[in-house]
Design a protein around this motif. Structure first.
Motif, PDB file in Angstrom:
ATOM      1  N   GLY A 153       0.815  -1.211   0.000  1.00 19.66           N
ATOM      2  CA  GLY A 153       0.000   0.000   0.000  1.00 19.66           C
ATOM      3  C   GLY A 153       0.843   1.251   0.000  1.00 19.66           C
ATOM      4  O   GLY A 153       0.554   2.227  -0.706  1.00 19.66           O
ATOM      5  N   GLU A 154       1.912   1.245   0.781  1.00 19.35           N
ATOM      6  CA  GLU A 154       2.826   2.388   0.817  1.00 19.35           C
ATOM      7  C   GLU A 154       3.559   2.539  -0.506  1.00 19.35           C
ATOM      8  O   GLU A 154       3.747   3.648  -1.000  1.00 19.35           O
ATOM      9  CB  GLU A 154       3.824   2.203   1.959  1.00 19.35           C
ATOM     10  N   LEU A 155       3.951   1.430  -1.111  1.00 18.42           N
ATOM     11  CA  LEU A 155       4.701   1.470  -2.361  1.00 18.42           C
ATOM     12  C   LEU A 155       3.895   2.112  -3.483  1.00 18.42           C
ATOM     13  O   LEU A 155       4.445   2.862  -4.299  1.00 18.42           O
ATOM     14  CB  LEU A 155       5.112   0.048  -2.761  1.00 18.42           C
ATOM     15  N   VAL A 156       2.600   1.833  -3.539  1.00 16.07           N
ATOM     16  CA  VAL A 156       1.770   2.325  -4.641  1.00 16.07           C
ATOM     17  C   VAL A 156       0.845   3.468  -4.208  1.00 16.07           C
ATOM     18  O   VAL A 156      -0.134   3.782  -4.887  1.00 16.07           O
ATOM     19  CB  VAL A 156       0.934   1.179  -5.250  1.00 16.07           C
ATOM     20  N   ASP A 157       1.156   4.082  -3.071  1.00 14.03           N
ATOM     21  CA  ASP A 157       0.367   5.215  -2.574  1.00 14.03           C
ATOM     22  C   ASP A 157      -1.098   4.826  -2.347  1.00 14.03           C
ATOM     23  O   ASP A 157      -2.017   5.568  -2.696  1.00 14.03           O
ATOM     24  CB  ASP A 157       0.446   6.406  -3.542  1.00 14.03           C
ATOM     25  N   ARG A 158      -1.309   3.662  -1.773  1.00 15.02           N
ATOM     26  CA  ARG A 158      -2.660   3.182  -1.482  1.00 15.02           C
ATOM     27  C   ARG A 158      -2.748   2.750  -0.019  1.00 15.02           C
ATOM     28  O   ARG A 158      -3.277   1.692   0.302  1.00 15.02           O
ATOM     29  CB  ARG A 158      -3.003   1.990  -2.382  1.00 15.02           C
ATOM     30  N   GLU A 159      -2.226   3.583   0.867  1.00 17.45           N
ATOM     31  CA  GLU A 159      -2.234   3.223   2.283  1.00 17.45           C
ATOM     32  C   GLU A 159      -3.645   3.016   2.817  1.00 17.45           C
ATOM     33  O   GLU A 159      -3.912   2.076   3.568  1.00 17.45           O
ATOM     34  CB  GLU A 159      -1.515   4.286   3.120  1.00 17.45           C
ATOM     35  N   ASN A 160      -4.567   3.907   2.421  1.00 17.66           N
ATOM     36  CA  ASN A 160      -5.948   3.773   2.891  1.00 17.66           C
ATOM     37  C   ASN A 160      -6.599   2.520   2.339  1.00 17.66           C
ATOM     38  O   ASN A 160      -7.365   1.835   3.033  1.00 17.66           O
ATOM     39  CB  ASN A 160      -6.762   5.008   2.492  1.00 17.66           C
ATOM     40  N   ALA A 161      -6.293   2.225   1.087  1.00 15.72           N
ATOM     41  CA  ALA A 161      -6.840   1.006   0.477  1.00 15.72           C
ATOM     42  C   ALA A 161      -6.308  -0.230   1.186  1.00 15.72           C
ATOM     43  O   ALA A 161      -7.024  -1.230   1.336  1.00 15.72           O
ATOM     44  CB  ALA A 161      -6.493   0.967  -1.007  1.00 15.72           C
ATOM     45  N   ALA A 162      -5.058  -0.190   1.623  1.00 12.09           N
ATOM     46  CA  ALA A 162      -4.472  -1.329   2.341  1.00 12.09           C
ATOM     47  C   ALA A 162      -5.209  -1.567   3.659  1.00 12.09           C
ATOM     48  O   ALA A 162      -5.540  -2.714   4.002  1.00 12.09           O
ATOM     49  CB  ALA A 162      -2.990  -1.075   2.594  1.00 12.09           C
ATOM     50  N   GLU A 163      -5.464  -0.494   4.399  1.00 19.51           N
ATOM     51  CA  GLU A 163      -6.189  -0.659   5.664  1.00 19.51           C
ATOM     52  C   GLU A 163      -7.608  -1.142   5.420  1.00 19.51           C
ATOM     53  O   GLU A 163      -8.137  -1.967   6.176  1.00 19.51           O
ATOM     54  CB  GLU A 163      -6.203   0.674   6.423  1.00 19.51           C
ATOM     55  N   ALA A 164      -8.232  -0.643   4.355  1.00 17.85           N
ATOM     56  CA  ALA A 164      -9.591  -1.079   4.026  1.00 17.85           C
ATOM     57  C   ALA A 164      -9.612  -2.553   3.656  1.00 17.85           C
ATOM     58  O   ALA A 164     -10.524  -3.297   4.041  1.00 17.85           O
ATOM     59  CB  ALA A 164     -10.152  -0.238   2.886  1.00 17.85           C
ATOM     60  N   LEU A 165      -8.595  -2.998   2.913  1.00 21.17           N
ATOM     61  CA  LEU A 165      -8.514  -4.410   2.526  1.00 21.17           C
ATOM     62  C   LEU A 165      -8.371  -5.304   3.753  1.00 21.17           C
ATOM     63  O   LEU A 165      -9.017  -6.359   3.846  1.00 21.17           O
ATOM     64  CB  LEU A 165      -7.325  -4.616   1.580  1.00 21.17           C
TER      65      LEU A 165
END
Length: 342
Positions: free
Chosen positions: A138-150
């Motif tokens: 998530g951090e690598l692809v600028d999707r930190e929020n998406a990672a937490e949601a997943l």
């Protein structure tokens, strides 16, 4: 004066709009273009809505992982021998690999930055490692929020399935066939076991496993668990279905005689959260239906194109079903000895 302020404000507004448009169009705001040699990393990137632009062995990914590859992903060849020229033409921002393919890092780094991310390191539980991996990607692809949601969605989803399971579910034996006489039996450290625990189910196998979460055994040892329900995860290696139909060892197992063997479609046994969710879905549906498996081994012609066992792949079966993977000193050695799919 008002006219001047208006003109000034208008100029500032136009300047802000121009700046916003420039920021949106700038490379900094674009999602990184990632190439993946590893299927576990790829499935997680897809779940984060940041699908890789390049993926190794696309057809095998779909056959063994059981999930669709992103439509725009370019197949860059074998995971162990990617097409470096094609990869260079794609010009990715980064290439993600697992330690399994660390030997390729020097050559890959001439094309793009190489990020090595690990699962099944032997440190921590499957769940803690999968959460860490999800957040790293998530951090690598600028999707930190998406990672937490997943993470939150996956945990809630599995809990919901668990709440609807029959209370009288038998202990289970989770296995994949390596040939007609040998199986991988999954237990501690495996994705399957981690999901089983979260679903409140019991694994009949309490024996030792390697860092990948399996033990390689002969099917005669399954007779030690007559009350357990067998769960077979596809795909079958070519010829195994046909051989089992004539196998006295197989036909005399308790679960086979009760006709309650469950056969599940492919689930990537070395995956992360997306595969965990898929496994929970398929297993939950099978157990909730409480119906005998209709795809148990029969005498129909076997699939002769078993994915991941191509002679051109350096990780082929050969005599691997008789290798003692439990004696391997590292997870990578265990994979190299017995896994045609990694």
């Amino acid at each position: 004066m008002r006219s001047g302020l208006f003109r000034s404000g208008r100029c500032h507004s136009l300047a802000w709009l121009a700046l916003s448009a420039w920021l949106l169009a700038s490379p900094a705001s674009a999602a990184p273009r990632i190439a993946s040699l590893d299927w576990t990393l790829a499935e997680t990137l897809i779940a984060l809505d940041a699908p890789p632009v390049a993926l190794a062995q696309v057809d095998d990914y779909e056959s063994w992982v059981g999930l669709e590859a992103p439509p725009g992903a370019t197949d860059i060849g074998l995971r162990t021998q990617p097409n470096l020229e094609l990869l260079s033409e794609l010009d990715p921002d980064a290439i993600v690999i697992s330690p399994m393919f660390a030997n390729l890092a020097p050559r890959l780094s001439s094309i793009a930055e190489v990020k090595q991310l690990a699962m099944y390191s032997g440190e921590g539980t499957f769940w803690s490692q999968s959460l860490a991996l999800t957040r790293q990607l998530g951090e690598l692809v600028d999707r930190e929020n998406a990672a937490e949601a997943l993470i939150e969605e996956t945990e809630a989803y599995i809990a919901d399935i668990a709440a609807r399971l029959p209370e009288d579910t038998r202990p289970l034996l989770l296995l994949q066939f390596m040939d007609e006489r040998h199986v991988r039996l999954f237990g501690e450290h495996s994705l399957y076991q981690a999901v089983l625990k979260r679903m409140g189910l019991t694994n009949a196998w309490q024996g030792t496993t390697n860092a990948w979460g399996f033990s390689l055994i002969g099917i005669e040892q399954l007779a030690n668990y007559p009350e357990a329900r067998i769960v077979v995860v596809e795909p079958y290696i070519a010829g195994v279905r046909e051989a089992l139909a004539d196998s006295g060892l197989w036909r005399h197992l308790g679960s086979v005689q009760r006709d309650d063997v469950v056969t599940l479609p492919p689930v990537w046994s070395f995956g992360a959260l997306p595969s965990a969710r898929r496994f929970a879905t398929l297993l939950g549906d099978a157990l909730s239906s409480n119906m005998p498996d209709t795809s148990a081994p029969d005498t129909s012609p076997p699939d002769t194109s078993a994915p991941g066992t191509s002679a051109s792949d350096t990780h082929t079966l050969g005599t691997s079903a008789r290798d003692t993977s439990e004696q391997a000193t590292t997870p990578d050695q265990a994979q190299g000895n017995t896994d045609a799919r990694r």
